[in-house]
Write a protein that holds these residues in place. Sequence first.
Motif, PDB file in Angstrom:
ATOM      1  N   THR A 145      31.830  28.266  49.212  1.00 11.47           N
ATOM      2  CA  THR A 145      30.386  28.333  48.967  1.00 11.47           C
ATOM      3  C   THR A 145      30.119  28.592  47.489  1.00 11.47           C
ATOM      4  N   VAL A 146      30.908  29.471  46.898  1.00 15.22           N
ATOM      5  CA  VAL A 146      30.829  29.704  45.455  1.00 15.22           C
ATOM      6  C   VAL A 146      32.225  29.620  44.858  1.00 15.22           C
ATOM      7  N   THR A 147      32.276  29.169  43.626  1.00 12.46           N
ATOM      8  CA  THR A 147      33.495  29.272  42.832  1.00 12.46           C
ATOM      9  C   THR A 147      33.316  30.481  41.929  1.00 12.46           C
ATOM     10  N   LEU A 148      34.146  31.460  42.115  1.00 15.26           N
ATOM     11  CA  LEU A 148      34.003  32.711  41.378  1.00 15.26           C
ATOM     12  C   LEU A 148      34.706  32.633  40.030  1.00 15.26           C
ATOM     13  N   ILE A 149      33.998  33.062  38.994  1.00 18.12           N
ATOM     14  CA  ILE A 149      34.634  33.336  37.709  1.00 18.12           C
ATOM     15  C   ILE A 149      34.257  34.767  37.344  1.00 18.12           C
ATOM     16  N   GLY A 150      35.240  35.626  37.352  1.00 14.56           N
ATOM     17  CA  GLY A 150      35.007  37.018  36.986  1.00 14.56           C
ATOM     18  C   GLY A 150      35.541  37.286  35.593  1.00 14.56           C
ATOM     19  N   ALA A 151      34.871  38.157  34.872  1.00 10.09           N
ATOM     20  CA  ALA A 151      35.323  38.544  33.536  1.00 10.09           C
ATOM     21  C   ALA A 151      35.545  40.046  33.520  1.00 10.09           C
ATOM     22  N   THR A 152      36.648  40.456  32.937  1.00  8.87           N
ATOM     23  CA  THR A 152      36.948  41.879  32.883  1.00  8.87           C
ATOM     24  C   THR A 152      37.755  42.211  31.640  1.00  8.87           C
ATOM     25  N   THR A 153      37.514  43.395  31.121  1.00 11.69           N
ATOM     26  CA  THR A 153      38.323  43.904  30.014  1.00 11.69           C
ATOM     27  C   THR A 153      39.438  44.801  30.536  1.00 11.69           C
ATOM     28  N   GLU A 154      39.425  45.068  31.842  1.00 11.46           N
ATOM     29  CA  GLU A 154      40.428  45.939  32.460  1.00 11.46           C
ATOM     30  C   GLU A 154      41.485  45.104  33.170  1.00 11.46           C
ATOM     31  N   ASN A 155      42.649  45.679  33.336  1.00  7.00           N
ATOM     32  CA  ASN A 155      43.724  44.989  34.044  1.00  7.00           C
ATOM     33  C   ASN A 155      43.278  44.707  35.480  1.00  7.00           C
ATOM     34  N   PRO A 156      43.132  43.438  35.865  1.00 10.09           N
ATOM     35  CA  PRO A 156      42.625  43.130  37.206  1.00 10.09           C
ATOM     36  C   PRO A 156      43.537  43.616  38.323  1.00 10.09           C
ATOM     37  N   SER A 157      44.813  43.812  38.036  1.00  6.65           N
ATOM     38  CA  SER A 157      45.726  44.322  39.065  1.00  6.65           C
ATOM     39  C   SER A 157      45.323  45.718  39.513  1.00  6.65           C
ATOM     40  N   PHE A 158      44.651  46.459  38.622  1.00  8.80           N
ATOM     41  CA  PHE A 158      44.216  47.812  38.947  1.00  8.80           C
ATOM     42  C   PHE A 158      42.776  47.853  39.459  1.00  8.80           C
ATOM     43  N   GLU A 159      41.950  46.910  39.014  1.00  7.88           N
ATOM     44  CA  GLU A 159      40.506  47.020  39.228  1.00  7.88           C
ATOM     45  C   GLU A 159      39.929  46.016  40.222  1.00  7.88           C
ATOM     46  N   VAL A 160      40.662  44.959  40.537  1.00  8.77           N
ATOM     47  CA  VAL A 160      40.179  43.941  41.477  1.00  8.77           C
ATOM     48  C   VAL A 160      41.040  44.008  42.731  1.00  8.77           C
ATOM     49  N   ILE A 161      40.408  44.003  43.900  1.00  8.29           N
ATOM     50  CA  ILE A 161      41.154  44.159  45.149  1.00  8.29           C
ATOM     51  C   ILE A 161      42.139  43.004  45.326  1.00  8.29           C
ATOM     52  N   SER A 162      43.253  43.301  45.961  1.00 12.23           N
ATOM     53  CA  SER A 162      44.336  42.321  46.072  1.00 12.23           C
ATOM     54  C   SER A 162      43.914  41.074  46.846  1.00 12.23           C
ATOM     55  N   ALA A 163      43.065  41.245  47.867  1.00 12.03           N
ATOM     56  CA  ALA A 163      42.633  40.089  48.656  1.00 12.03           C
ATOM     57  C   ALA A 163      41.842  39.100  47.806  1.00 12.03           C
ATOM     58  N   LEU A 164      41.035  39.621  46.887  1.00 12.41           N
ATOM     59  CA  LEU A 164      40.264  38.745  46.007  1.00 12.41           C
ATOM     60  C   LEU A 164      41.163  38.139  44.929  1.00 12.41           C
ATOM     61  N   LEU A 165      42.095  38.936  44.433  1.00 12.59           N
ATOM     62  CA  LEU A 165      43.028  38.424  43.425  1.00 12.59           C
ATOM     63  C   LEU A 165      43.850  37.257  43.970  1.00 12.59           C
ATOM     64  N   SER A 166      44.216  37.338  45.250  1.00 15.28           N
ATOM     65  CA  SER A 166      45.045  36.285  45.832  1.00 15.28           C
ATOM     66  C   SER A 166      44.293  34.968  45.954  1.00 15.28           C
TER      67      SER A 166
END
Length: 285
Positions: A145-166
């Motif tokens: 439904t959407v194509t996600l583009i997220g921007a972060t200055t933090e390490n995504p391994s620590f700040e983004v949930i694993s299910a979304l990262l996958s």
Amino acid sequence: MPRPKVPDTDLFDAALAEQLRAEAPLADRLRPTVWQDFVGQKEVIGSGTPLRQLIEQDQVPSLIFWGPPGSGKTTLARLIAKLTRSDFIQLPAVASGLADLRQVVARASDRRKLHQTRTILFIDEIHRWNKAQQDALLPHVENGTVTLIGATTENPSFEVISALLSRCRVIIIKALAPEDIESILQRALKDKEYGFGKIKVEGATQAIKHLAIMASGDARVALNTLELAVKASLKDNQSVITDELIKQSLQRTHLVYDKGGEEHFNLISALHKSMRGSNPDAAFY
């Protein structure tokens, strides 16, 4: 009696957008809208790279851009949306929540059904969304439904949930090199529509070389400093910028630091290594 003519909404929106851009800070006015103006990140979107090929084939997956401020994350997201003819919706994570997400999903679903148009949802500072908010994204990213583009200055391994990262590809965006910053500043001086191309700026060559180094890879800092310096010395459509004026406009060099994040430990590590190497100047810096 004839009915009054209703102004064209698209033309009105376009005129408003143009007015807002003209009044925006220099860094926003000069945001590239074509590949030719995008500077840096050749390893990521240079000719022949996988991401560049996916963009050109209109097959962009969901992405997480991880990099320091002013390195081009938002600009790259906007370019991708434009080049893939997608609807672009931007949500700042600090000022949005589940209600905003539901509205975006409803709009994206309608455009997908009625116009066969994909929607790119750009979430700036996605690390500021909590687990429940990130969980709510999952089904809509997974079903397209959407194509996600997220921007972060933090390490995504620590700040983004694993299910979304996958379900996303993490793209590392590096701080811009001094020569990249210098190229951006040169464009600002030459651009007659949104930059200072209509103003005679003296002393710029040496000053922007120093500014390109002092900005520490942050194009936004460099452009905002240049804008302040030019406007501060502007008289009779002429401006003279010097190294001293640049230093006063910048105030201090810009170090990326986060009290509880990865950069805190990076700086501590740099301090320890400088001290062990008997380099007092580096340690003091």
